[in-house]
Design a protein around this motif. Sequence first.
Motif, PDB file in Angstrom:
ATOM      1  N   SER A 180      -5.644  11.445   3.676  1.00 42.13           N
ATOM      2  CA  SER A 180      -6.549  10.956   2.851  1.00 42.13           C
ATOM      3  C   SER A 180      -6.114  11.217   1.431  1.00 42.13           C
ATOM      4  O   SER A 180      -6.441  10.799   0.352  1.00 42.13           O
ATOM      5  CB  SER A 180      -7.898  11.278   2.985  1.00 42.13           C
ATOM      6  OG  SER A 180      -8.153  12.507   3.014  1.00 42.13           O
TER       7      SER A 180
ATOM      8  N   GLU B  10      -4.947   2.878  -6.753  1.00 46.99           N
ATOM      9  CA  GLU B  10      -5.216   2.332  -7.676  1.00 46.99           C
ATOM     10  C   GLU B  10      -4.407   2.348  -9.050  1.00 46.99           C
ATOM     11  O   GLU B  10      -4.130   1.277  -9.740  1.00 46.99           O
ATOM     12  CB  GLU B  10      -6.749   2.950  -8.170  1.00 46.99           C
ATOM     13  CG  GLU B  10      -7.981   2.307  -7.079  1.00 46.99           C
ATOM     14  CD  GLU B  10      -9.157   3.128  -7.247  1.00 46.99           C
ATOM     15  OE1 GLU B  10     -10.071   2.903  -6.355  1.00 46.99           O
ATOM     16  OE2 GLU B  10      -9.240   4.026  -8.216  1.00 46.99           O
TER      17      GLU B  10
ATOM     18  N   ASN C 188       0.727  -1.230   0.029  1.00 50.83           N
ATOM     19  CA  ASN C 188       0.107  -0.040  -0.061  1.00 50.83           C
ATOM     20  C   ASN C 188       0.794   1.205   0.034  1.00 50.83           C
ATOM     21  O   ASN C 188       1.751   1.138   0.598  1.00 50.83           O
ATOM     22  CB  ASN C 188      -0.937   0.034   1.284  1.00 50.83           C
ATOM     23  CG  ASN C 188      -2.069  -1.175   1.211  1.00 50.83           C
ATOM     24  OD1 ASN C 188      -2.822  -1.149   0.281  1.00 50.83           O
ATOM     25  ND2 ASN C 188      -1.683  -2.105   2.183  1.00 50.83           N
TER      26      ASN C 188
ATOM     27  N   GLN D  94      -6.535   6.674  -2.176  1.00 53.83           N
ATOM     28  CA  GLN D  94      -7.283   5.558  -2.941  1.00 53.83           C
ATOM     29  C   GLN D  94      -6.752   5.596  -4.466  1.00 53.83           C
ATOM     30  O   GLN D  94      -6.490   4.574  -4.997  1.00 53.83           O
ATOM     31  CB  GLN D  94      -8.786   5.583  -2.798  1.00 53.83           C
ATOM     32  CG  GLN D  94      -9.356   4.557  -3.309  1.00 53.83           C
ATOM     33  CD  GLN D  94     -11.071   4.608  -3.171  1.00 53.83           C
ATOM     34  OE1 GLN D  94     -11.433   5.547  -2.197  1.00 53.83           O
ATOM     35  NE2 GLN D  94     -11.742   3.975  -3.991  1.00 53.83           N
TER      36      GLN D  94
END
Length: 208
Positions: A169, A184, A153, A180
Amino acid sequence: MKTLSLSPEPRVVLDGVSWSLYQQMLAEIGEGHVRLTFDQGRLEIMSPSYRHEIPKKVLARLIEAYTDTMNLTIEGLGSMTFAREDLQKGIEPDECYYITNASAVIGKDELDLTVDPPPDLAIEIDISPPDVARQPIYAALGVAEIWRYDGKNLTTLHRNSAGAYSPASHSLAFPKLSVQTLNELLALGIAKGQSTAVAELRRRVKQH
Protein backbone atom coordinates in the motif's frame (compact mmCIF):
# COMPACT_ATOMS: atom_id res chain seq x y z
CA MET A 1 13.22 -15.10 -33.61
CA LYS A 2 9.79 -13.91 -32.57
CA THR A 3 8.54 -10.42 -33.43
CA LEU A 4 5.70 -8.92 -31.42
CA SER A 5 3.96 -5.92 -32.95
CA LEU A 6 1.75 -5.11 -29.98
CA SER A 7 0.85 -1.41 -30.06
CA PRO A 8 2.29 0.91 -28.92
CA GLU A 9 5.67 -0.74 -28.35
CA PRO A 10 7.02 -3.16 -30.95
CA ARG A 11 9.24 -5.86 -29.50
CA VAL A 12 11.66 -8.33 -30.98
CA VAL A 13 12.62 -11.44 -28.99
CA LEU A 14 15.68 -13.56 -29.79
CA ASP A 15 16.38 -16.95 -28.23
CA GLY A 16 19.78 -18.62 -27.86
CA VAL A 17 21.70 -15.37 -27.56
CA SER A 18 25.14 -15.66 -25.93
CA TRP A 19 26.35 -13.30 -23.23
CA SER A 20 29.11 -12.06 -25.52
CA LEU A 21 26.60 -11.19 -28.27
CA TYR A 22 24.40 -9.40 -25.74
CA GLN A 23 27.40 -7.36 -24.59
CA GLN A 24 28.35 -6.62 -28.19
CA MET A 25 24.83 -5.39 -28.93
CA LEU A 26 24.91 -3.15 -25.85
CA ALA A 27 28.19 -1.66 -27.07
CA GLU A 28 26.92 -1.19 -30.62
CA ILE A 29 23.52 0.26 -29.71
CA GLY A 30 24.81 2.44 -26.88
CA GLU A 31 22.47 4.53 -24.79
CA GLY A 32 19.93 5.14 -27.51
CA HIS A 33 16.19 4.82 -27.73
CA VAL A 34 16.19 1.00 -27.64
CA ARG A 35 15.95 -1.12 -24.48
CA LEU A 36 17.60 -4.54 -24.16
CA THR A 37 16.49 -7.13 -21.60
CA PHE A 38 18.49 -10.36 -21.24
CA ASP A 39 17.65 -13.46 -19.24
CA GLN A 40 19.74 -16.61 -19.69
CA GLY A 41 19.96 -16.55 -23.47
CA ARG A 42 16.67 -14.77 -24.15
CA LEU A 43 16.95 -11.23 -25.45
CA GLU A 44 14.13 -8.73 -25.88
CA ILE A 45 14.63 -5.54 -27.89
CA MET A 46 12.01 -2.86 -27.33
CA SER A 47 11.62 0.70 -28.58
CA PRO A 48 9.73 2.90 -26.06
CA SER A 49 6.84 4.97 -27.37
CA TYR A 50 5.57 8.45 -26.48
CA ARG A 51 2.88 6.83 -24.30
CA HIS A 52 5.66 4.94 -22.54
CA GLU A 53 7.93 7.91 -21.88
CA ILE A 54 5.33 10.33 -20.48
CA PRO A 55 4.44 8.38 -17.29
CA LYS A 56 8.05 7.48 -16.61
CA LYS A 57 9.06 11.15 -16.69
CA VAL A 58 6.11 12.14 -14.48
CA LEU A 59 7.23 9.57 -11.89
CA ALA A 60 10.88 10.63 -12.16
CA ARG A 61 10.01 14.28 -11.60
CA LEU A 62 7.75 13.39 -8.67
CA ILE A 63 10.50 11.38 -6.99
CA GLU A 64 13.07 14.09 -7.50
CA ALA A 65 10.72 16.85 -6.31
CA TYR A 66 9.69 14.81 -3.27
CA THR A 67 13.24 14.03 -2.19
CA ASP A 68 14.32 17.64 -2.73
CA THR A 69 11.40 18.87 -0.64
CA MET A 70 12.07 16.31 2.10
CA ASN A 71 15.84 16.93 1.95
CA LEU A 72 16.56 13.26 1.18
CA THR A 73 19.75 12.13 -0.52
CA ILE A 74 19.18 10.01 -3.63
CA GLU A 75 21.18 9.14 -6.72
CA GLY A 76 19.26 8.60 -9.95
CA LEU A 77 20.84 6.54 -12.70
CA GLY A 78 18.08 6.70 -15.31
CA SER A 79 17.94 3.68 -17.60
CA MET A 80 21.51 2.51 -16.97
CA THR A 81 22.14 -1.12 -17.92
CA PHE A 82 22.46 -3.44 -14.91
CA ALA A 83 23.96 -6.79 -15.90
CA ARG A 84 25.68 -9.73 -14.21
CA GLU A 85 27.41 -12.39 -16.25
CA ASP A 86 27.38 -14.86 -13.36
CA LEU A 87 23.57 -14.67 -13.32
CA GLN A 88 23.24 -14.34 -17.12
CA LYS A 89 20.81 -11.49 -16.58
CA GLY A 90 20.72 -7.88 -17.68
CA ILE A 91 18.10 -5.15 -17.68
CA GLU A 92 17.61 -1.45 -18.37
CA PRO A 93 14.97 0.03 -16.05
CA ASP A 94 12.93 2.98 -17.26
CA GLU A 95 14.26 4.89 -14.26
CA CYS A 96 16.14 3.75 -11.17
CA TYR A 97 17.30 5.30 -7.92
CA TYR A 98 19.74 4.61 -5.14
CA ILE A 99 18.18 5.81 -1.91
CA THR A 100 19.23 3.76 1.12
CA ASN A 101 22.42 2.90 -0.75
CA ALA A 102 23.01 6.31 -2.33
CA SER A 103 26.27 6.86 -0.42
CA ALA A 104 27.63 3.58 -1.79
CA VAL A 105 27.56 4.78 -5.40
CA ILE A 106 28.04 8.55 -5.24
CA GLY A 107 31.36 9.53 -6.83
CA LYS A 108 32.01 6.19 -8.54
CA ASP A 109 33.07 6.08 -12.19
CA GLU A 110 31.40 2.72 -12.79
CA LEU A 111 29.53 0.02 -10.90
CA ASP A 112 30.19 -3.69 -10.46
CA LEU A 113 27.01 -5.40 -9.28
CA THR A 114 28.98 -8.36 -7.94
CA VAL A 115 30.38 -5.91 -5.38
CA ASP A 116 28.20 -2.78 -5.44
CA PRO A 117 24.53 -2.82 -4.35
CA PRO A 118 21.71 -2.79 -6.93
CA PRO A 119 19.33 0.18 -7.14
CA ASP A 120 16.87 0.48 -4.27
CA LEU A 121 14.02 1.39 -6.63
CA ALA A 122 13.32 0.59 -10.28
CA ILE A 123 10.49 1.98 -12.40
CA GLU A 124 8.91 -0.18 -15.10
CA ILE A 125 6.38 1.16 -17.58
CA ASP A 126 4.57 -1.81 -19.14
CA ILE A 127 2.08 -0.24 -21.53
CA SER A 128 2.30 -3.48 -23.48
CA PRO A 129 3.28 -6.69 -21.68
CA PRO A 130 6.97 -7.65 -21.96
CA ASP A 131 7.82 -11.03 -23.43
CA VAL A 132 10.85 -11.46 -21.18
CA ALA A 133 9.66 -11.17 -17.56
CA ARG A 134 11.30 -8.32 -15.67
CA GLN A 135 10.57 -9.27 -12.07
CA PRO A 136 12.77 -12.43 -11.99
CA ILE A 137 15.68 -10.37 -13.27
CA TYR A 138 15.18 -7.65 -10.68
CA ALA A 139 14.75 -10.29 -7.98
CA ALA A 140 18.01 -12.01 -8.94
CA LEU A 141 19.82 -8.67 -8.91
CA GLY A 142 18.38 -7.91 -5.47
CA VAL A 143 16.33 -4.78 -6.26
CA ALA A 144 14.17 -4.12 -3.20
CA GLU A 145 11.29 -2.23 -4.84
CA ILE A 146 9.66 -1.88 -8.26
CA TRP A 147 7.09 0.70 -9.31
CA ARG A 148 5.13 -0.83 -12.19
CA TYR A 149 2.69 1.13 -14.33
CA ASP A 150 0.50 -0.85 -16.74
CA GLY A 151 -1.06 2.09 -18.55
CA LYS A 152 -3.89 2.40 -16.03
CA ASN A 153 -2.57 1.88 -12.52
CA LEU A 154 0.72 2.12 -10.65
CA THR A 155 1.62 -0.75 -8.31
CA THR A 156 4.43 -0.73 -5.76
CA LEU A 157 6.08 -4.13 -5.44
CA HIS A 158 8.32 -5.11 -2.52
CA ARG A 159 10.84 -7.96 -2.70
CA ASN A 160 10.57 -10.46 0.15
CA SER A 161 13.24 -12.73 1.65
CA ALA A 162 12.33 -15.50 -0.80
CA GLY A 163 13.05 -13.20 -3.74
CA ALA A 164 9.44 -12.74 -4.87
CA TYR A 165 7.58 -9.45 -5.26
CA SER A 166 4.23 -8.62 -3.73
CA PRO A 167 2.12 -5.43 -3.93
CA ALA A 168 2.06 -3.03 -1.02
CA SER A 169 0.00 0.00 0.00
CA HIS A 170 3.01 2.31 0.45
CA SER A 171 6.42 2.77 -1.09
CA LEU A 172 9.25 0.93 0.64
CA ALA A 173 11.78 3.64 -0.21
CA PHE A 174 9.40 6.47 0.70
CA PRO A 175 7.05 5.13 3.41
CA LYS A 176 5.02 8.36 3.60
CA LEU A 177 3.97 7.99 -0.05
CA SER A 178 0.92 5.76 -0.51
CA VAL A 179 0.06 4.00 -3.75
CA GLN A 180 -3.18 5.97 -3.82
CA THR A 181 -1.30 9.28 -3.65
CA LEU A 182 1.17 8.17 -6.32
CA ASN A 183 -1.65 7.15 -8.64
CA GLU A 184 -3.44 10.46 -8.11
CA LEU A 185 -0.32 12.48 -8.85
CA LEU A 186 0.62 10.30 -11.83
CA ALA A 187 -2.85 10.69 -13.36
CA LEU A 188 -2.65 14.44 -12.80
CA GLY A 189 0.75 14.61 -14.45
CA ILE A 190 -0.39 12.66 -17.50
CA ALA A 191 -3.56 14.72 -17.91
CA LYS A 192 -2.37 18.20 -16.88
CA GLY A 193 1.40 18.08 -17.27
CA GLN A 194 4.45 17.20 -15.22
CA SER A 195 4.82 20.62 -13.61
CA THR A 196 1.21 20.55 -12.40
CA ALA A 197 1.80 17.20 -10.71
CA VAL A 198 5.01 18.43 -9.09
CA ALA A 199 3.25 21.56 -7.79
CA GLU A 200 0.47 19.43 -6.30
CA LEU A 201 3.03 17.13 -4.68
CA ARG A 202 4.80 20.07 -3.08
CA ARG A 203 1.46 21.46 -1.87
CA ARG A 204 0.55 18.15 -0.21
CA VAL A 205 3.95 17.78 1.44
CA LYS A 206 3.75 21.33 2.80
CA GLN A 207 0.18 20.75 4.02
CA HIS A 208 1.27 17.72 6.01
